[in-house]
Design a protein around this motif. Structure first.
Motif, short mmCIF file in Angstrom:
data_model
loop_
_atom_site.label_atom_id
_atom_site.label_comp_id
_atom_site.label_asym_id
_atom_site.label_seq_id
_atom_site.Cartn_x
_atom_site.Cartn_y
_atom_site.Cartn_z
N SER A 24 0.85 -1.10 0.17
CA SER A 24 -0.13 -0.24 -0.03
C SER A 24 0.96 1.31 -0.05
CB SER A 24 -0.98 -0.07 1.16
OG SER A 24 -1.85 -1.08 0.97
N LYS A 25 1.82 1.33 0.83
CA LYS A 25 2.88 2.40 0.94
C LYS A 25 3.54 2.76 -0.34
CE LYS A 25 4.17 2.40 5.68
NZ LYS A 25 5.05 2.11 6.58
N ASP A 26 3.88 1.47 -1.18
CA ASP A 26 4.42 1.56 -2.49
C ASP A 26 3.48 2.15 -3.42
OD1 ASP A 26 6.89 0.70 -1.95
OD2 ASP A 26 6.24 -1.47 -2.30
N ALA A 27 2.26 1.65 -3.39
CA ALA A 27 1.12 2.25 -4.29
C ALA A 27 1.08 3.62 -4.01
CB ALA A 27 -0.08 1.40 -4.26
N LEU A 28 0.78 4.23 -2.77
CA LEU A 28 0.64 5.63 -2.64
C LEU A 28 1.74 6.33 -2.89
CD1 LEU A 28 -0.86 5.30 0.96
CD2 LEU A 28 -2.21 6.01 -1.18
N LYS A 29 3.05 5.98 -2.91
CA LYS A 29 4.12 6.77 -3.29
C LYS A 29 4.56 6.62 -4.79
CE LYS A 29 6.53 5.98 1.01
NZ LYS A 29 7.76 5.51 1.58
N GLY A 30 3.74 5.80 -5.65
CA GLY A 30 3.73 5.39 -6.90
C GLY A 30 4.85 4.57 -7.32
N ASN A 31 5.52 3.85 -6.40
CA ASN A 31 6.84 2.97 -6.50
C ASN A 31 6.44 1.70 -7.35
OD1 ASN A 31 8.20 5.06 -5.46
ND2 ASN A 31 8.44 3.97 -3.51
N ARG A 32 6.89 0.99 -8.10
CA ARG A 32 6.60 -0.15 -8.84
C ARG A 32 8.09 -0.62 -9.35
NH1 ARG A 32 6.59 0.58 -14.20
NH2 ARG A 32 6.35 2.51 -15.15
N VAL A 33 8.06 -2.13 -9.44
CA VAL A 33 9.32 -2.55 -10.12
C VAL A 33 9.17 -2.35 -11.71
CG1 VAL A 33 9.25 -4.61 -8.21
CG2 VAL A 33 8.11 -4.86 -10.39
N SER A 34 10.22 -2.45 -12.17
CA SER A 34 10.31 -2.57 -13.73
C SER A 34 9.37 -3.33 -14.27
CB SER A 34 11.76 -2.70 -13.99
OG SER A 34 12.12 -4.03 -14.10
N LYS A 35 9.26 -3.05 -15.59
CA LYS A 35 8.33 -3.97 -16.37
C LYS A 35 9.10 -5.54 -16.45
CE LYS A 35 5.40 -3.68 -20.54
NZ LYS A 35 4.99 -3.07 -21.63
N GLU A 36 10.35 -5.47 -16.81
CA GLU A 36 11.09 -6.76 -16.85
C GLU A 36 11.05 -7.59 -15.58
OE1 GLU A 36 12.48 -3.81 -17.61
OE2 GLU A 36 12.07 -3.85 -19.75
N GLU A 37 11.18 -6.91 -14.27
CA GLU A 37 10.96 -7.59 -13.10
C GLU A 37 9.52 -8.04 -12.78
OE1 GLU A 37 12.59 -7.22 -8.36
OE2 GLU A 37 12.98 -5.44 -9.90
N TYR A 38 8.80 -7.36 -13.22
CA TYR A 38 7.21 -7.70 -12.92
C TYR A 38 6.75 -8.98 -13.80
CZ TYR A 38 2.20 -7.11 -13.24
OH TYR A 38 0.77 -7.64 -13.21
N MET A 39 7.37 -8.88 -15.02
CA MET A 39 7.05 -10.14 -16.06
C MET A 39 7.82 -11.48 -15.37
SD MET A 39 4.89 -9.06 -17.69
CE MET A 39 4.67 -10.41 -18.73
N ALA A 40 9.06 -11.19 -14.78
CA ALA A 40 10.04 -12.49 -13.97
C ALA A 40 9.10 -12.89 -12.83
CB ALA A 40 11.24 -11.59 -13.71
N ARG A 41 8.44 -11.90 -11.83
CA ARG A 41 8.12 -12.28 -10.83
C ARG A 41 6.72 -13.18 -11.13
NH1 ARG A 41 7.82 -7.54 -6.54
NH2 ARG A 41 10.01 -7.58 -5.89
N LEU A 42 6.02 -12.70 -12.11
CA LEU A 42 4.58 -13.25 -12.57
C LEU A 42 5.04 -14.43 -13.12
CD1 LEU A 42 2.28 -10.60 -14.02
CD2 LEU A 42 2.19 -11.91 -11.99
N ASP A 43 5.85 -14.74 -13.89
CA ASP A 43 6.36 -15.87 -14.40
C ASP A 43 6.68 -17.00 -13.50
OD1 ASP A 43 7.24 -17.61 -16.84
OD2 ASP A 43 9.28 -17.44 -16.30
N GLU A 44 7.43 -16.52 -12.51
CA GLU A 44 7.67 -17.54 -11.20
C GLU A 44 6.49 -17.91 -10.65
OE1 GLU A 44 10.43 -18.95 -9.67
OE2 GLU A 44 11.79 -18.14 -11.51
N CYS A 45 5.52 -16.91 -10.36
CA CYS A 45 4.26 -17.28 -9.92
C CYS A 45 3.58 -18.17 -10.37
CB CYS A 45 3.49 -15.88 -9.48
SG CYS A 45 4.04 -14.90 -8.44
#
Length: 94
Positions: A24-45
């Motif tokens: 929630s803090k990340d979302a409020l601050k507008g922080n997110r992971v890079s697109k590449e890292e996001y896709m790698a995380r989802l792939d693992e999931c």
């Protein structure tokens, strides 16, 4: 793949709450992971036996992974991916 009826050990409620606050803090601050890292995380999931693919949720932490995987300050409950220091602000191109 785990049978749908098999009980799995859930991440402790206290840990799930901490992850929710961090995300929630990340979302409020507008922080997110890079697109590449996001896709790698989802792939693992989506390769994990604890993933409920139809719901897009983890059976261990009960999180919706398309949302949790965006937050740089949280990690997988079984350490398939860890918290990241490479967060970017929303709106920045990667």
């Amino acid at each position: 793949m785990l049978p749908p009826y098999e009980r799995v050990p859930k991440q402790p409620l206290k840990e799930r709450g901490k992850d929710l606050i961090k995300a929630s803090k990340d979302a409020l601050k507008g922080n997110r992971v890079s697109k590449e890292e996001y896709m790698a995380r989802l792939d693992e999931c989506y390769q994990c036996p604890y993933m409920q693919k139809r719901m897009g949720a983890c059976r261990l932490c009960s999180c919706v992974m398309k949302i949790k995987a965006l937050a740089p300050s949280v990690s997988c409950p079984i350490n398939k991916w860890s918290a990241s220091n490479s967060g970017v602000k929303s709106g920045q191109e990667n």
